[in-house]
Write a protein that holds these residues in place. Structure first.
Motif, mmCIF file in Angstrom:
data_model
loop_
_atom_site.group_PDB
_atom_site.id
_atom_site.type_symbol
_atom_site.label_atom_id
_atom_site.label_comp_id
_atom_site.label_asym_id
_atom_site.label_seq_id
_atom_site.Cartn_x
_atom_site.Cartn_y
_atom_site.Cartn_z
ATOM 1 N N ASP A 169 0.851 -1.176 0.000
ATOM 2 C CA ASP A 169 0.000 0.000 0.000
ATOM 3 C C ASP A 169 0.893 1.234 0.000
ATOM 4 O OD1 ASP A 169 -1.941 1.856 0.233
ATOM 5 O OD2 ASP A 169 -2.576 1.324 2.263
ATOM 6 N N LEU A 170 0.877 1.999 -1.069
ATOM 7 C CA LEU A 170 1.768 3.144 -1.224
ATOM 8 C C LEU A 170 1.232 4.402 -0.562
ATOM 9 C CD1 LEU A 170 2.853 2.660 -4.950
ATOM 10 C CD2 LEU A 170 3.998 1.878 -2.880
ATOM 11 N N ALA A 171 0.025 4.403 -0.079
ATOM 12 C CA ALA A 171 -0.526 5.579 0.577
ATOM 13 C C ALA A 171 0.136 5.765 1.935
ATOM 14 C CB ALA A 171 -2.036 5.432 0.740
ATOM 15 N N THR A 172 0.481 7.019 2.269
ATOM 16 C CA THR A 172 1.132 7.303 3.554
ATOM 17 C C THR A 172 0.099 7.253 4.659
ATOM 18 O OG1 THR A 172 2.658 8.770 2.412
ATOM 19 C CG2 THR A 172 2.543 8.954 4.798
ATOM 20 N N PRO A 173 0.288 6.390 5.656
ATOM 21 C CA PRO A 173 -0.672 6.347 6.760
ATOM 22 C C PRO A 173 -0.617 7.634 7.573
ATOM 23 C CG PRO A 173 1.169 4.853 7.150
ATOM 24 C CD PRO A 173 1.340 5.380 5.779
ATOM 25 N N VAL A 174 -1.699 7.910 8.277
ATOM 26 C CA VAL A 174 -1.803 9.156 9.033
ATOM 27 C C VAL A 174 -0.716 9.240 10.096
ATOM 28 C CG1 VAL A 174 -3.277 10.512 10.550
ATOM 29 C CG2 VAL A 174 -4.268 9.315 8.594
ATOM 30 N N TRP A 175 -0.455 8.124 10.795
ATOM 31 C CA TRP A 175 0.539 8.165 11.871
ATOM 32 C C TRP A 175 1.926 8.461 11.318
ATOM 33 C CZ3 TRP A 175 4.793 5.147 11.714
ATOM 34 C CH2 TRP A 175 4.755 4.014 10.903
ATOM 35 N N ALA A 176 2.241 7.923 10.128
ATOM 36 C CA ALA A 176 3.554 8.186 9.530
ATOM 37 C C ALA A 176 3.660 9.640 9.091
ATOM 38 C CB ALA A 176 3.780 7.257 8.338
ATOM 39 N N HIS A 177 2.576 10.165 8.557
ATOM 40 C CA HIS A 177 2.561 11.569 8.130
ATOM 41 C C HIS A 177 2.821 12.477 9.320
ATOM 42 C CE1 HIS A 177 0.893 15.475 7.025
ATOM 43 N NE2 HIS A 177 1.089 15.129 5.762
ATOM 44 N N GLU A 178 2.145 12.234 10.420
ATOM 45 C CA GLU A 178 2.290 13.087 11.598
ATOM 46 C C GLU A 178 3.646 12.898 12.264
ATOM 47 O OE1 GLU A 178 -0.992 12.105 14.038
ATOM 48 O OE2 GLU A 178 -2.465 13.205 12.854
ATOM 49 N N THR A 179 4.148 11.660 12.305
ATOM 50 C CA THR A 179 5.400 11.381 13.005
ATOM 51 C C THR A 179 6.610 11.813 12.183
ATOM 52 O OG1 THR A 179 4.384 9.497 14.111
ATOM 53 C CG2 THR A 179 6.782 9.606 14.111
ATOM 54 N N VAL A 180 6.710 11.325 10.933
ATOM 55 C CA VAL A 180 7.889 11.587 10.118
ATOM 56 C C VAL A 180 7.979 13.051 9.714
ATOM 57 C CG1 VAL A 180 9.065 11.016 7.981
ATOM 58 C CG2 VAL A 180 7.942 9.227 9.285
ATOM 59 N N PHE A 181 6.915 13.582 9.168
ATOM 60 C CA PHE A 181 6.970 14.943 8.659
ATOM 61 C C PHE A 181 6.677 15.976 9.736
ATOM 62 C CE2 PHE A 181 6.253 12.380 4.892
ATOM 63 C CZ PHE A 181 7.148 12.938 4.000
ATOM 64 N N GLY A 182 5.897 15.596 10.729
ATOM 65 C CA GLY A 182 5.569 16.550 11.785
ATOM 66 C C GLY A 182 6.636 16.624 12.854
ATOM 67 N N GLN A 183 6.934 15.477 13.480
ATOM 68 C CA GLN A 183 7.909 15.458 14.558
ATOM 69 C C GLN A 183 9.324 15.709 14.059
ATOM 70 O OE1 GLN A 183 7.010 15.299 17.712
ATOM 71 N NE2 GLN A 183 4.857 15.097 17.164
ATOM 72 N N ALA A 184 9.671 15.173 12.907
ATOM 73 C CA ALA A 184 11.015 15.373 12.363
ATOM 74 C C ALA A 184 11.182 16.751 11.748
ATOM 75 C CB ALA A 184 11.331 14.306 11.321
ATOM 76 N N ARG A 224 15.127 17.122 -6.699
ATOM 77 C CA ARG A 224 14.278 16.540 -5.663
ATOM 78 C C ARG A 224 15.103 16.318 -4.400
ATOM 79 N NH1 ARG A 224 10.993 11.986 -9.263
ATOM 80 N NH2 ARG A 224 9.597 13.469 -10.303
ATOM 81 N N GLY A 225 14.482 16.624 -3.269
ATOM 82 C CA GLY A 225 15.199 16.461 -2.013
ATOM 83 C C GLY A 225 14.326 16.784 -0.825
ATOM 84 N N PHE A 226 14.972 17.255 0.254
ATOM 85 C CA PHE A 226 14.275 17.520 1.508
ATOM 86 C C PHE A 226 14.759 18.829 2.110
ATOM 87 C CE2 PHE A 226 14.516 12.948 0.910
ATOM 88 C CZ PHE A 226 13.199 12.552 1.118
ATOM 89 N N VAL A 227 13.868 19.476 2.834
ATOM 90 C CA VAL A 227 14.205 20.681 3.601
ATOM 91 C C VAL A 227 13.858 20.388 5.051
ATOM 92 C CG1 VAL A 227 13.760 23.139 3.949
ATOM 93 C CG2 VAL A 227 13.748 22.182 1.640
ATOM 94 N N ARG A 228 14.848 20.560 5.940
ATOM 95 C CA ARG A 228 14.660 20.235 7.353
ATOM 96 C C ARG A 228 14.884 21.464 8.212
ATOM 97 N NH1 ARG A 228 17.864 17.419 11.304
ATOM 98 N NH2 ARG A 228 19.549 17.152 9.807
ATOM 99 N N ASP A 229 14.085 21.582 9.244
ATOM 100 C CA ASP A 229 14.201 22.691 10.190
ATOM 101 C C ASP A 229 15.367 22.424 11.142
ATOM 102 O OD1 ASP A 229 13.844 24.801 11.890
ATOM 103 O OD2 ASP A 229 12.136 23.928 12.944
ATOM 104 N N ILE A 230 16.369 23.329 11.152
ATOM 105 C CA ILE A 230 17.523 23.175 12.050
ATOM 106 C C ILE A 230 17.679 24.412 12.935
ATOM 107 C CG2 ILE A 230 18.748 21.574 10.543
ATOM 108 C CD1 ILE A 230 20.498 23.943 9.655
ATOM 109 N N GLN A 231 16.578 25.136 13.154
ATOM 110 C CA GLN A 231 16.644 26.343 13.970
ATOM 111 C C GLN A 231 17.138 26.029 15.388
ATOM 112 O OE1 GLN A 231 16.210 29.419 12.943
ATOM 113 N NE2 GLN A 231 16.539 30.316 14.969
ATOM 114 N N ALA A 232 16.600 24.981 15.998
ATOM 115 C CA ALA A 232 17.014 24.612 17.358
ATOM 116 C C ALA A 232 18.480 24.216 17.387
ATOM 117 C CB ALA A 232 16.139 23.469 17.872
ATOM 118 N N GLU A 233 18.930 23.503 16.352
ATOM 119 C CA GLU A 233 20.338 23.092 16.280
ATOM 120 C C GLU A 233 21.258 24.303 16.202
ATOM 121 O OE1 GLU A 233 23.192 20.884 13.001
ATOM 122 O OE2 GLU A 233 21.125 20.165 13.255
ATOM 123 N N LYS A 234 20.896 25.289 15.386
ATOM 124 C CA LYS A 234 21.721 26.485 15.243
ATOM 125 C C LYS A 234 21.727 27.313 16.526
ATOM 126 C CE LYS A 234 23.305 26.033 11.082
ATOM 127 N NZ LYS A 234 24.774 25.935 10.826
#
Length: 215
Positions: A39-54, A150-160
């Motif tokens: 199933d290629l659809a992103t589950p809700v928990w993965a959406h919230e955890t991977v993209f939200g928490q990360a 194609r790639g990713f953009v990650r928030d590193i404000q806390a790290e900086k």
């Protein structure tokens, strides 16, 4: 050959097992119900955890000028608080890059030689708020006359912020050590000065001609 021998030959041929072809020998037996289509659809928990928490966003766009064609998730990410400059369906990403970082990032994006490629820089919202991001490009695709990245953009404000605080702590510690050394050295020099005056007085009464050299 007699009729009896012909019949015997036919019977032996019938008992001999037929040889299987190479394809038939290597072909595995199918197991019903063993393989399922993923199933290629992103589950809700993965959406919230991977993209939200990360605090990460999938990014697709052009290199020159730097423009974003698509973001995933389009809403609900850390970029919601950064008012990016949009014109139609295109996000004019380069216009939101901090002026002190814009030339550096633009030059690097137009000369990517190795993947994955990563660069840290600052985005500026329309209200003046600044956010540090880490932009990683993992793939390049030719799209007509343009190159699609194609790639990713990650928030590193806390790290900086942690890095900046570490630098401040280190600077404060260095200043404290320098002040301690300065205070100790001043005390030592003051003591040496007093001892030299005493030695000068003693030398003046016994060997006056050496006082000038000692001074």
């Amino acid at each position: 050959m007699t009729v009896a021998s012909q019949a015997k030959s036919r019977q032996s041929s019938a008992k001999r097992p037929k040889e299987k072809s190479l394809n038939q020998q290597k072909r595995p037996r199918a197991r019903t119900g063993a393989v399922k289509t993923p199933d290629l659809a992103t589950p809700v928990w993965a959406h919230e955890t991977v993209f939200g928490q990360a605090r990460i966003v999938a990014w697709e766009g052009n290199a020159k000028p730097i423009q974003a064609r698509a973001l995933f998730p389009a809403t609900g990410s850390f970029l919601d608080c950064i008012l990016l400059i949009r014109k139609g369906d295109t996000i004019h990403w380069e216009e939101s890059i901090h002026p002190l970082d814009k030339n550096r990032v633009s030059t690097l994006f137009t000369d990517i030689k190795k993947f994955p490629f990563t660069v840290d820089y600052r985005l500026v919202a329309t209200d003046g708020a600044v956010a540090w991001v880490r932009h990683s490009i993992i793939k390049s695709i030719r799209d007509g006359r343009r190159t699609l990245l194609r790639g990713f953009v990650r928030d590193i404000q806390a790290e900086k912020e942690l890095e900046l605080e570490s630098l401040r702590v280190s600077e404060r510690e260095q200043n404290r050590i320098g002040q301690d050394l300065h205070d100790d050295l001043c005390q030592v020099l003051a003591g040496v000065s007093c001892l030299m005056r005493v030695a000068e007085d003693r030398l003046a009464s016994k060997v006056p001609e050496e006082v000038a050299g000692l001074s």
